[in-house]
Design a protein around this motif. Sequence first.
Motif, PDB file in Angstrom:
ATOM      1  N   VAL A 164       0.870  -1.177   0.000  1.00 22.93           N
ATOM      2  CA  VAL A 164       0.000   0.000   0.000  1.00 22.93           C
ATOM      3  C   VAL A 164       0.908   1.229   0.000  1.00 22.93           C
ATOM      4  O   VAL A 164       2.122   1.118   0.155  1.00 22.93           O
ATOM      5  N   GLU A 214       4.855   1.044   1.204  1.00 23.50           N
ATOM      6  CA  GLU A 214       5.000   0.652   2.603  1.00 23.50           C
ATOM      7  C   GLU A 214       6.205  -0.274   2.782  1.00 23.50           C
ATOM      8  O   GLU A 214       6.930  -0.190   3.780  1.00 23.50           O
ATOM      9  N   ILE A 226       0.339   5.148   7.476  1.00 27.83           N
ATOM     10  CA  ILE A 226      -0.409   4.431   6.443  1.00 27.83           C
ATOM     11  C   ILE A 226      -1.816   5.020   6.451  1.00 27.83           C
ATOM     12  O   ILE A 226      -2.619   4.707   7.348  1.00 27.83           O
ATOM     13  N   ASP A 270      -5.677   5.900   6.201  1.00 30.08           N
ATOM     14  CA  ASP A 270      -6.845   5.019   6.291  1.00 30.08           C
ATOM     15  C   ASP A 270      -7.511   4.818   4.938  1.00 30.08           C
ATOM     16  O   ASP A 270      -8.174   3.805   4.710  1.00 30.08           O
ATOM     17  N   ASN A 329      -6.612   4.251   1.151  1.00 27.34           N
ATOM     18  CA  ASN A 329      -5.385   3.840   0.483  1.00 27.34           C
ATOM     19  C   ASN A 329      -5.710   3.061  -0.779  1.00 27.34           C
ATOM     20  O   ASN A 329      -6.881   2.854  -1.115  1.00 27.34           O
ATOM     21  N   VAL A 352      -6.091  -1.575   6.488  1.00 23.71           N
ATOM     22  CA  VAL A 352      -6.483  -0.278   5.936  1.00 23.71           C
ATOM     23  C   VAL A 352      -8.005  -0.191   5.931  1.00 23.71           C
ATOM     24  O   VAL A 352      -8.697  -1.102   5.459  1.00 23.71           O
ATOM     25  N   LYS A 353      -8.527   0.901   6.438  1.00 28.96           N
ATOM     26  CA  LYS A 353      -9.976   1.049   6.583  1.00 28.96           C
ATOM     27  C   LYS A 353     -10.691   1.074   5.237  1.00 28.96           C
ATOM     28  O   LYS A 353     -11.668   0.366   5.016  1.00 28.96           O
ATOM     29  N   LEU A 387      -9.770   0.550   1.380  1.00 24.44           N
ATOM     30  CA  LEU A 387      -8.725   0.151   0.445  1.00 24.44           C
ATOM     31  C   LEU A 387      -9.292   0.086  -0.961  1.00 24.44           C
ATOM     32  O   LEU A 387     -10.122  -0.762  -1.283  1.00 24.44           O
TER      33      LEU A 387
END
Length: 369
Positions: A152, A249, A266, A268, A270, A334-335, A337
Amino acid sequence: MWSDILNQWRRTSLKSFISLFLVGISLSVAIAACSGNGENAASTNNPAVSPVAANKQDVELTLVSFAVTKAAHDAIIPKFAQKWKQEHNQNVTFKQSYGGSGSQTRAVVDGLEADIVHLALALDVNRIEQAGLIQPGWEKEIPNNGTVSKSVAALITREGNPKNLKTWTDLAKDGVQVITADPKTSGIARWNFLAFWNAAIHSGGGEEKALDFVTNIYTKHVPLLSKDAREATDAFFKQGQGDALVNYENEVLLAEQKGEKVNYIIPDVNISIDNPVAVVDKNVDKHGTREVAQAFVEYLFSPEAQTEFAKVGFRPIDETASQTKELAAKYPKVKTLGSVVDYGGWDAVQKKFFEDGAIFDQIQAKKRR
């Protein structure tokens, strides 16, 4: 599980195997007819026959990949070579080439005789296919539709995060300088652009707001565009340029493993950065390396190889593996994605944003005014 991915791929490839088996019978007859003249005669009379490499004590593969995969391949290749030696009593060595994914793609199209390509985005593999070097439908011949590594986008800041950068929209703050690579030469740079666009879309503003946002970022907040991800990293850390760096990342995690202190977030919202691998059909047939090249590609999906990818910062392609305590701590969920599929796939994204005269060029033209 990795084994499930491989088993599914093997089942879907059964028809292809049967066809290849029948072709192989015919080729075996041709090779047998030449065997009286020895290995050199077989290679000269039919240089495209893949099993030629099986008659050699040593075989060499050329792997062409994008810059940030080097650490993973450096660990994986010796393991594969040892396994192949044990199973086939044959030494495998690798020529390796690393650089920006777009540049690497052009090099292969222009004559760099890669046996295997591992690139930053499927679009680059498709370009090699369009050049006649890879057979259509390559992604169906490989586990997981060809995606062998994933990551990500990370937002890297200076120590203490003095500009208080937490989201992609914070990059548009007055005085913030952002370091990123050039989408014309770097695969990760295309992913970065898409991460910005995706963030704006998910803010609820629609495409007009997304265009305004990315235009603002690239015209007012990006002082330079490096050739690839590694050059962008050097510009930020070694040359001290910029307030924020946008990168994979996995690059951040690898730097931490080397003892570097990295401040990063990172976000949220992404984008899933999916990296494909493929055998370059025309070249492996020319070199007689198809069997070992295909075996290496399949090995990249094994638990052993995926463990090496995970060690250097790539997220597991097996979602169940990412649920383990160790990996869950290393790779936070990731919330929101997004995926390139959300925007029509790479062909549509390339045409809309990155072709000559498309949105990115239009943005750059505004910057030069």
